[in-house]
Design a protein around this motif. Sequence first.
Motif, PDB file in Angstrom:
ATOM      1  N   GLY A   7       0.829  -1.194   0.000  1.00  0.00           N
ATOM      2  CA  GLY A   7       0.000   0.000   0.000  1.00  0.00           C
ATOM      3  C   GLY A   7       0.862   1.241   0.000  1.00  0.00           C
ATOM      4  N   ALA A   8       0.595   2.141  -0.950  1.00  0.00           N
ATOM      5  CA  ALA A   8       1.379   3.377  -1.073  1.00  0.00           C
ATOM      6  C   ALA A   8       0.453   4.585  -1.004  1.00  0.00           C
ATOM      7  CB  ALA A   8       2.186   3.361  -2.368  1.00  0.00           C
ATOM      8  N   GLY A   9      -0.490   4.522  -0.052  1.00  0.00           N
ATOM      9  CA  GLY A   9      -1.318   5.681   0.255  1.00  0.00           C
ATOM     10  C   GLY A   9      -0.588   6.540   1.275  1.00  0.00           C
ATOM     11  N   THR A  26      10.932  -1.764   0.719  1.00  0.00           N
ATOM     12  CA  THR A  26      10.337  -1.960  -0.602  1.00  0.00           C
ATOM     13  C   THR A  26       8.846  -1.668  -0.497  1.00  0.00           C
ATOM     14  OG1 THR A  26      11.939  -3.685  -1.170  1.00  0.00           O
ATOM     15  CG2 THR A  26       9.926  -3.580  -2.491  1.00  0.00           C
ATOM     16  N   LEU A  27       8.384  -0.726  -1.307  1.00  0.00           N
ATOM     17  CA  LEU A  27       6.959  -0.382  -1.362  1.00  0.00           C
ATOM     18  C   LEU A  27       6.283  -1.188  -2.458  1.00  0.00           C
ATOM     19  CD1 LEU A  27       6.590   3.484  -0.994  1.00  0.00           C
ATOM     20  CD2 LEU A  27       5.096   1.792   0.030  1.00  0.00           C
ATOM     21  N   PHE A  28       5.075  -1.644  -2.177  1.00  0.00           N
ATOM     22  CA  PHE A  28       4.269  -2.382  -3.149  1.00  0.00           C
ATOM     23  C   PHE A  28       3.000  -1.580  -3.438  1.00  0.00           C
ATOM     24  CE2 PHE A  28       6.889  -5.520  -1.028  1.00  0.00           C
ATOM     25  CZ  PHE A  28       7.333  -6.308  -2.075  1.00  0.00           C
ATOM     26  N   PRO A  29       3.053  -0.637  -4.398  1.00  0.00           N
ATOM     27  CA  PRO A  29       1.852   0.111  -4.767  1.00  0.00           C
ATOM     28  C   PRO A  29       0.957  -0.724  -5.669  1.00  0.00           C
ATOM     29  CG  PRO A  29       3.692   0.841  -6.100  1.00  0.00           C
ATOM     30  CD  PRO A  29       4.223  -0.211  -5.161  1.00  0.00           C
ATOM     31  N   ARG A  30      -0.210  -0.195  -5.997  1.00  0.00           N
ATOM     32  CA  ARG A  30      -1.141  -0.902  -6.887  1.00  0.00           C
ATOM     33  C   ARG A  30      -0.865  -0.633  -8.354  1.00  0.00           C
ATOM     34  NH1 ARG A  30      -7.084   0.665  -5.511  1.00  0.00           N
ATOM     35  NH2 ARG A  30      -6.025   2.630  -5.643  1.00  0.00           N
ATOM     36  N   ARG A  31      -0.356   0.570  -8.644  1.00  0.00           N
ATOM     37  CA  ARG A  31      -0.267   0.986 -10.037  1.00  0.00           C
ATOM     38  C   ARG A  31       1.166   1.182 -10.522  1.00  0.00           C
ATOM     39  NH1 ARG A  31      -1.547   5.610 -10.445  1.00  0.00           N
ATOM     40  NH2 ARG A  31      -1.833   6.211  -8.306  1.00  0.00           N
ATOM     41  N   HIS A  32       1.368   0.846 -11.765  1.00  0.00           N
ATOM     42  CA  HIS A  32       2.673   0.954 -12.411  1.00  0.00           C
ATOM     43  C   HIS A  32       3.174   2.398 -12.409  1.00  0.00           C
ATOM     44  CE1 HIS A  32       5.749   0.526 -15.556  1.00  0.00           C
ATOM     45  NE2 HIS A  32       5.760  -0.751 -15.200  1.00  0.00           N
ATOM     46  N   GLU A  33       2.266   3.359 -12.656  1.00  0.00           N
ATOM     47  CA  GLU A  33       2.655   4.771 -12.725  1.00  0.00           C
ATOM     48  C   GLU A  33       3.234   5.245 -11.391  1.00  0.00           C
ATOM     49  OE1 GLU A  33      -0.318   3.669 -15.636  1.00  0.00           O
ATOM     50  OE2 GLU A  33      -0.474   3.650 -13.446  1.00  0.00           O
ATOM     51  N   GLN A  34       2.598   4.864 -10.293  1.00  0.00           N
ATOM     52  CA  GLN A  34       3.110   5.274  -8.983  1.00  0.00           C
ATOM     53  C   GLN A  34       4.448   4.596  -8.693  1.00  0.00           C
ATOM     54  OE1 GLN A  34       0.771   4.369  -5.449  1.00  0.00           O
ATOM     55  NE2 GLN A  34       1.676   6.084  -4.344  1.00  0.00           N
ATOM     56  N   THR A  54      13.283  10.436   0.928  1.00  0.00           N
ATOM     57  CA  THR A  54      13.950   9.170   1.199  1.00  0.00           C
ATOM     58  C   THR A  54      13.855   8.295  -0.040  1.00  0.00           C
ATOM     59  OG1 THR A  54      13.235   9.329   3.505  1.00  0.00           O
ATOM     60  CG2 THR A  54      14.043   7.183   2.765  1.00  0.00           C
ATOM     61  N   ARG A  55      14.971   7.717  -0.429  1.00  0.00           N
ATOM     62  CA  ARG A  55      14.976   6.807  -1.568  1.00  0.00           C
ATOM     63  C   ARG A  55      14.568   5.420  -1.089  1.00  0.00           C
ATOM     64  NH1 ARG A  55      15.033   9.547  -6.143  1.00  0.00           N
ATOM     65  NH2 ARG A  55      15.675   7.634  -7.154  1.00  0.00           N
ATOM     66  N   VAL A  56      13.502   4.905  -1.657  1.00  0.00           N
ATOM     67  CA  VAL A  56      13.056   3.538  -1.397  1.00  0.00           C
ATOM     68  C   VAL A  56      12.774   2.886  -2.746  1.00  0.00           C
ATOM     69  CG1 VAL A  56      12.074   4.081   0.874  1.00  0.00           C
ATOM     70  CG2 VAL A  56      10.612   4.154  -1.138  1.00  0.00           C
ATOM     71  N   ARG A  57      12.675   1.601  -2.738  1.00  0.00           N
ATOM     72  CA  ARG A  57      12.382   0.861  -3.963  1.00  0.00           C
ATOM     73  C   ARG A  57      10.896   0.556  -4.005  1.00  0.00           C
ATOM     74  NH1 ARG A  57      12.803  -4.451  -6.262  1.00  0.00           N
ATOM     75  NH2 ARG A  57      12.705  -5.425  -4.232  1.00  0.00           N
ATOM     76  N   ALA A  58      10.316   0.618  -5.202  1.00  0.00           N
ATOM     77  CA  ALA A  58       8.917   0.249  -5.385  1.00  0.00           C
ATOM     78  C   ALA A  58       8.839  -0.806  -6.480  1.00  0.00           C
ATOM     79  CB  ALA A  58       8.082   1.470  -5.765  1.00  0.00           C
ATOM     80  N   THR A  59       7.946  -1.777  -6.302  1.00  0.00           N
ATOM     81  CA  THR A  59       7.779  -2.835  -7.291  1.00  0.00           C
ATOM     82  C   THR A  59       6.347  -3.366  -7.251  1.00  0.00           C
ATOM     83  OG1 THR A  59       8.636  -4.954  -8.101  1.00  0.00           O
ATOM     84  CG2 THR A  59       8.566  -4.666  -5.719  1.00  0.00           C
ATOM     85  N   LEU A  60       5.938  -3.926  -8.363  1.00  0.00           N
ATOM     86  CA  LEU A  60       4.656  -4.630  -8.431  1.00  0.00           C
ATOM     87  C   LEU A  60       4.864  -6.140  -8.404  1.00  0.00           C
ATOM     88  CD1 LEU A  60       2.816  -2.585 -11.236  1.00  0.00           C
ATOM     89  CD2 LEU A  60       2.762  -2.226  -8.771  1.00  0.00           C
ATOM     90  N   ASP A  61       6.117  -6.569  -8.331  1.00  0.00           N
ATOM     91  CA  ASP A  61       6.480  -7.984  -8.372  1.00  0.00           C
ATOM     92  C   ASP A  61       6.155  -8.656  -7.035  1.00  0.00           C
ATOM     93  OD1 ASP A  61       7.580 -10.491  -8.663  1.00  0.00           O
ATOM     94  OD2 ASP A  61       9.612  -9.782  -9.105  1.00  0.00           O
ATOM     95  N   GLU A 131       1.514  11.236  -5.712  1.00  0.00           N
ATOM     96  CA  GLU A 131       1.972   9.833  -5.712  1.00  0.00           C
ATOM     97  C   GLU A 131       3.227   9.581  -4.893  1.00  0.00           C
ATOM     98  OE1 GLU A 131      -0.220   7.998  -6.635  1.00  0.00           O
ATOM     99  OE2 GLU A 131      -0.675   8.012  -8.754  1.00  0.00           O
ATOM    100  N   THR A 132       3.986  10.634  -4.576  1.00  0.00           N
ATOM    101  CA  THR A 132       5.249  10.451  -3.862  1.00  0.00           C
ATOM    102  C   THR A 132       5.407  11.360  -2.639  1.00  0.00           C
ATOM    103  OG1 THR A 132       6.411  12.076  -5.239  1.00  0.00           O
ATOM    104  CG2 THR A 132       6.428   9.785  -6.004  1.00  0.00           C
ATOM    105  N   THR A 133       4.396  12.159  -2.323  1.00  0.00           N
ATOM    106  CA  THR A 133       4.547  13.173  -1.277  1.00  0.00           C
ATOM    107  C   THR A 133       3.429  13.073  -0.239  1.00  0.00           C
ATOM    108  OG1 THR A 133       5.520  14.659  -2.911  1.00  0.00           O
ATOM    109  CG2 THR A 133       4.833  15.643  -0.829  1.00  0.00           C
ATOM    110  N   VAL A 134       3.829  13.169   1.031  1.00  0.00           N
ATOM    111  CA  VAL A 134       2.884  13.142   2.158  1.00  0.00           C
ATOM    112  C   VAL A 134       3.211  14.294   3.096  1.00  0.00           C
ATOM    113  CG1 VAL A 134       2.173  11.842   4.207  1.00  0.00           C
ATOM    114  CG2 VAL A 134       2.549  10.655   2.072  1.00  0.00           C
ATOM    115  N   VAL A 135       2.175  14.950   3.586  1.00  0.00           N
ATOM    116  CA  VAL A 135       2.344  15.941   4.648  1.00  0.00           C
ATOM    117  C   VAL A 135       2.168  15.217   5.975  1.00  0.00           C
ATOM    118  CG1 VAL A 135       1.451  18.050   5.707  1.00  0.00           C
ATOM    119  CG2 VAL A 135       1.504  17.836   3.214  1.00  0.00           C
ATOM    120  N   HIS A 136       3.200  15.279   6.816  1.00  0.00           N
ATOM    121  CA  HIS A 136       3.138  14.682   8.156  1.00  0.00           C
ATOM    122  C   HIS A 136       2.648  15.781   9.092  1.00  0.00           C
ATOM    123  CE1 HIS A 136       5.360  12.180  11.456  1.00  0.00           C
ATOM    124  NE2 HIS A 136       4.051  12.134  11.573  1.00  0.00           N
TER     125      HIS A 136
END
Length: 194
Positions: A7-9, A26-34, A54-61, A131-136
């Motif tokens: 989840g990448a909400g 490793t983040l597992f979002p739902r969509r390829h674009e994100q 922060t640099r993290v990896r994202a994949t749908l795999d 898709e990549t930004t959150v306000v804490h």
Amino acid sequence: MRIGILGAGSIGLLFASYLGKQFDVTLFPRRHEQMDLINEKGVTIETLDSTFTTRVRATLDKNEFNKQELIIIAVKQYHLENIQADITNIHNEIPLLFLQNGKSHLKLINHLEHESIIVGSIEHGALKINETTVVHNGIGLTKLAPYRGEINRISPLLNWHCEYFQFKTYLDYKEILLKKLLVNAIINQLTAIL
């Protein structure tokens, strides 16, 4: 520690950004674009005082699930049914951490065969901007309690210290979920009125 986040909400991105400072996330979002945007830009957190990426990896795999040492399930309660098969296919020895509001997810958890399952209650305020930004916008605790098995299976996470992103463990998961449910019931009504 290798941590996968399903989840990448707002909550998934928030956890990925803070935990990615210390752990292999490793983040597992739902969509390829994100996925592409996260891999290109990282995850950015905005606070009142600062902004950091922060640099993290994202994949749908989905084969990557079983390469993790902890899986955090950070999707909304009503999306759990959509990923139930994915969760079931995660190796039973990999601890699962569920971060849903309410108690409905306990029905799903009860049917899982995983050795260590932890439930959490989040006091942070987070607002997803893109898709990549959150306000804490609200700093609090993440309260964790074992549903099944040993919580010390995730001791690297529990022993990590970050001033703005702390964890506290409890023995009784029912207590932390009920308190969060009551707080949400009050706050949601006040928010609607005000």
